[in-house]
Design an enzyme around this catalytic site. Structure first.
Site, mmCIF file in Angstrom:
data_model
loop_
_atom_site.group_PDB
_atom_site.id
_atom_site.type_symbol
_atom_site.label_atom_id
_atom_site.label_comp_id
_atom_site.label_asym_id
_atom_site.label_seq_id
_atom_site.Cartn_x
_atom_site.Cartn_y
_atom_site.Cartn_z
ATOM 1 N N ASN A 1 -7.721 8.436 6.620
ATOM 2 C CA ASN A 1 -6.898 7.828 5.574
ATOM 3 C C ASN A 1 -5.435 7.778 5.992
ATOM 4 O OD1 ASN A 1 -9.256 7.751 4.182
ATOM 5 N ND2 ASN A 1 -8.785 9.477 2.832
ATOM 6 N N ARG B 1 0.842 -1.209 0.000
ATOM 7 C CA ARG B 1 0.000 0.000 0.000
ATOM 8 C C ARG B 1 0.877 1.259 0.000
ATOM 9 N NH1 ARG B 1 -4.261 -0.301 4.628
ATOM 10 N NH2 ARG B 1 -5.074 1.550 3.605
ATOM 11 N N HIS C 1 -5.947 7.672 12.077
ATOM 12 C CA HIS C 1 -5.653 6.237 11.950
ATOM 13 C C HIS C 1 -4.192 5.984 11.545
ATOM 14 C CE1 HIS C 1 -10.179 5.047 11.356
ATOM 15 N NE2 HIS C 1 -9.876 5.365 12.600
ATOM 16 N N CYS D 1 15.244 0.702 13.621
ATOM 17 C CA CYS D 1 14.604 1.972 13.985
ATOM 18 C C CYS D 1 15.654 3.077 13.877
ATOM 19 C CB CYS D 1 14.075 1.878 15.418
ATOM 20 S SG CYS D 1 13.605 3.462 16.120
#
Ligand code: OAD
Length: 233
Positions: free
Chosen positions: A92, A59, A109, A136
């Site tokens: 979104n 995505r 979100h 990280c």
């Protein structure tokens, strides 16, 4: 139009649909292609992290192939030209509001282009894939996860959002089905606080009866028309 000083806007997947990003609940949408429990819950991530990392990697990569549409651009224009307070809240996880020119977007979100470190808790801007467990940038632990709010987790900045809902005179919901709380409850909050509530959507949302007005159609047409009304009126 009556004088408006404070606007809260909530956007959902429908505003990005015409840019080519799948919505969740349409026929053939994301939740027909994938089980929510598998790719959008902490339990699913614990069970099969590769599947989940790959889902969000795909995505995130897909964002390079899409562009903001007229609805995103219109909301950016509103941010620049509206003289009152404006809070743009989106469910979104794409970056099309920002690429459309909106500088202040609250991603309740989370965001595809953000990584959350499960070791140190820091959030970092993130463009690459996570499937190879990169370290990280803050603590070097290989414990990154997509900085996306999953079912069972608390959305971001709820205090600030409820504060704005209690104080706004206009609440506008754009391109969301109203199927997921707490966002689905924003209309009732704003309405109880005395705000006018306007829905712009392709089809009526689940809480459609709570809005004072519903305009049905494509976001790329309805949103620029409405922005013109606010700025011109
Ligand atoms: P949905 O897929 O539930 O709903 C999309 C809405 O957009 C529907 O009401 C459509 O009618 C409308 N729509 C589709 N195309 C449109 C267009 N061109 N113009 C205007 N409206 C259009 O998506 P969301 O409501 O955003 O959460 O879903 C809410 C949350 O459920 C998401 O943030 C995600 C999902 O599970 C999490 O993953 C936590």
């Amino acid at each position: 139009m009556a004088e408006i000083a404070r606007i809260v806007i909530l956007t959902g997947a429908g505003i990005s649909a015409e840019s080519g990003i799948d919505t969740f609940r349409a026929a053939g949408g994301l939740w027909e292609q994938h089980r929510v429990e598998d790719v959008a819950t902490p339990e699913g991530f614990a069970r099969n992290p590769d599947l989940v990392l790959n889902f969000y990697d795909m995505r995130r990569a897909a964002l390079a192939r899409v562009a903001p549409n007229a609805a995103h651009l219109a909301l950016a224009r509103l941010e620049r030209e509206f003289a009152g307070d404006l809070l743009l809240v989106t469910q979104n996880v794409d970056d099309l509001h920002e690429r459309g020119g909106s500088a202040r977007v609250l991603h309740m979100h989370g965001e595809l282009k953000s990584a959350l470190c499960q070791a140190c808790g820091m959030r970092s801007r993130w463009e690459q894939a996570m499937i190879d467990r990169p370290p990280c940038p803050v603590c070097q632990a290989r414990a990154l996860r997509p900085d996306v709010v999953w079912f069972g987790e608390m959305p971001y900045q709820m205090g600030r959002i409820y504060q704005a809902l209690a104080a706004c005179d206009l609440f506008v919901s754009i391109g969301t089905s109203g199927a997921v709380y707490p966002a689905a409850g924003f209309v009732a909050e704003a309405r109880d606080a005395g705000a006018r509530c306007l829905e712009l959507n392709l089809e009526p949302s689940e809480g459609s009866h709570l809005f004072h007005e519903t305009r049905l159609g494509a976001a790329s047409r309805l949103v620029p028309e409405w922005v013109e009304e606010v700025l011109g009126g």
